[in-house]
Design an enzyme around this catalytic site. Structure first.
Site, PDB file in Angstrom:
ATOM      1  N   ARG A  88      12.323  24.120  43.037  1.00  0.00           N
ATOM      2  CA  ARG A  88      12.395  22.993  43.972  1.00  0.00           C
ATOM      3  C   ARG A  88      11.799  21.757  43.316  1.00  0.00           C
ATOM      4  O   ARG A  88      11.185  21.815  42.260  1.00  0.00           O
ATOM      5  CB  ARG A  88      11.629  23.302  45.266  1.00  0.00           C
ATOM      6  N   GLY A  89      11.947  20.618  43.986  1.00  0.00           N
ATOM      7  CA  GLY A  89      11.277  19.414  43.546  1.00  0.00           C
ATOM      8  C   GLY A  89       9.814  19.450  43.970  1.00  0.00           C
ATOM      9  O   GLY A  89       9.370  20.335  44.700  1.00  0.00           O
ATOM     10  N   GLY A  90       9.055  18.460  43.500  1.00  0.00           N
ATOM     11  CA  GLY A  90       7.655  18.376  43.889  1.00  0.00           C
ATOM     12  C   GLY A  90       6.729  19.107  42.942  1.00  0.00           C
ATOM     13  O   GLY A  90       7.159  19.720  41.970  1.00  0.00           O
ATOM     14  N   ALA A 160       3.821  19.599  53.888  1.00  0.00           N
ATOM     15  CA  ALA A 160       4.381  19.394  52.546  1.00  0.00           C
ATOM     16  C   ALA A 160       5.870  19.706  52.559  1.00  0.00           C
ATOM     17  O   ALA A 160       6.336  20.537  53.350  1.00  0.00           O
ATOM     18  CB  ALA A 160       3.665  20.290  51.536  1.00  0.00           C
ATOM     19  N   GLY A 173      12.211  23.801  51.526  1.00  0.00           N
ATOM     20  CA  GLY A 173      12.089  23.010  52.745  1.00  0.00           C
ATOM     21  C   GLY A 173      10.702  22.470  52.995  1.00  0.00           C
ATOM     22  O   GLY A 173      10.155  21.742  52.176  1.00  0.00           O
ATOM     23  N   CYS A 191       0.171  18.906  45.768  1.00  0.00           N
ATOM     24  CA  CYS A 191       1.287  18.017  45.420  1.00  0.00           C
ATOM     25  C   CYS A 191       0.940  17.082  44.268  1.00  0.00           C
ATOM     26  O   CYS A 191       1.604  16.073  44.057  1.00  0.00           O
ATOM     27  CB  CYS A 191       1.756  17.220  46.640  1.00  0.00           C
TER      28      CYS A 191
END
Length: 232
Positions: A88-90, A160, A173, A191
């Site tokens: 995922r991103g982040g 988040a 998600g 994060c």
């Protein structure tokens, strides 16, 4: 265009098992899209929304910095936690008991083809849900997720978010802290953002425990309205 969403509450489930299941559903949607294009057909693509609660786990996004995990492998084991680098991103985040995790696995071509809008809609779902508890949650510019008291020394993150999208199909998600043990966030730089706190619905309301099923219902109601969808 199929706007029906198949809702599944997986209860308590291992992170890796859930990730594998997400990948399976994701691939199923992509396969239908590929078949449609090859055969010039218009089979409807399914959409899913998964609720889940994970055992203690830290996950690092594909662009994340491993130095934001402040534990060694042995310390992870001692705390009964696991760690995964995922797609995922982040950056890094924590999942655990008392946290509501939602994984919408959608074909955005059924709704709108705009990833930025999709992320803002996810944030809006949580913002509207928290408003029902008289909490004024907002976005923080340049920082995906949902926050309280943005722009003050007391800014704190309550939800988040990190997603993956390919061929307009989404996975991963949001993770909303409801009754979570916030001490587990002390083991990471959440994060990758230094100097900002993390909070939960339980802490903000000052109650012994928040009804998580009630929170889920509110989330689903706002999600359905924003995405103009219904649950199958």
């Amino acid at each position: 265009m199929n706007k029906k969403i198949q809702l599944q509450d997986l209860g308590k489930k291992d992170y890796k098992e859930t990730w594998d299941y997400q990948e399976e559903l994701f691939k199923g949607i992509v396969d239908v899209k590929i078949q449609n294009r090859k055969e010039d057909t218009s089979l409807p693509t399914p959409n899913y929304f998964l609720f889940v609660e994970h055992p203690h786990v830290y996950t690092l996004g594909k662009s994340g910095d491993i130095s934001n995990l402040l534990l060694s492998e042995k310390q992870l084991q001692d705390k009964g936690a696991t760690f995964y680098k995922i797609n995922r991103g982040g950056d890094i985040t924590y999942h655990g008991p008392g946290q509501i995790v939602g994984y919408p696995i959608l074909d955005l071509e059924n709704f709108f083809t705009d990833i930025h809008k999709y992320l803002r809609f996810l944030e809006e779902v949580i913002i509207l849900t928290l408003a029902e508890y008289d909490l004024k949650a907002t976005r923080s510019e340049g920082e995906t997720g949902v926050w309280l008291d943005v722009g003050t020394p007391f800014a704190r993150k309550i939800c988040a978010m990190g997603v993956r999208a390919s061929r307009w199909v989404t996975m991963h998600g949001f993770a909303l802290n409801v009754n979570a043990d916030l001490g587990f966030f002390d083991n990471i730089i959440p994060c990758g953002i230094k100097g900002k706190a993390v909070t939960s619905l339980q802490v903000e309301l000052g109650v012994e425990r928040v009804n998580e099923e009630e929170v889920k219902t509110k989330i689903l109601n706002h999600f359905a309205k924003l995405f103009e969808s219904e649950y199958a």
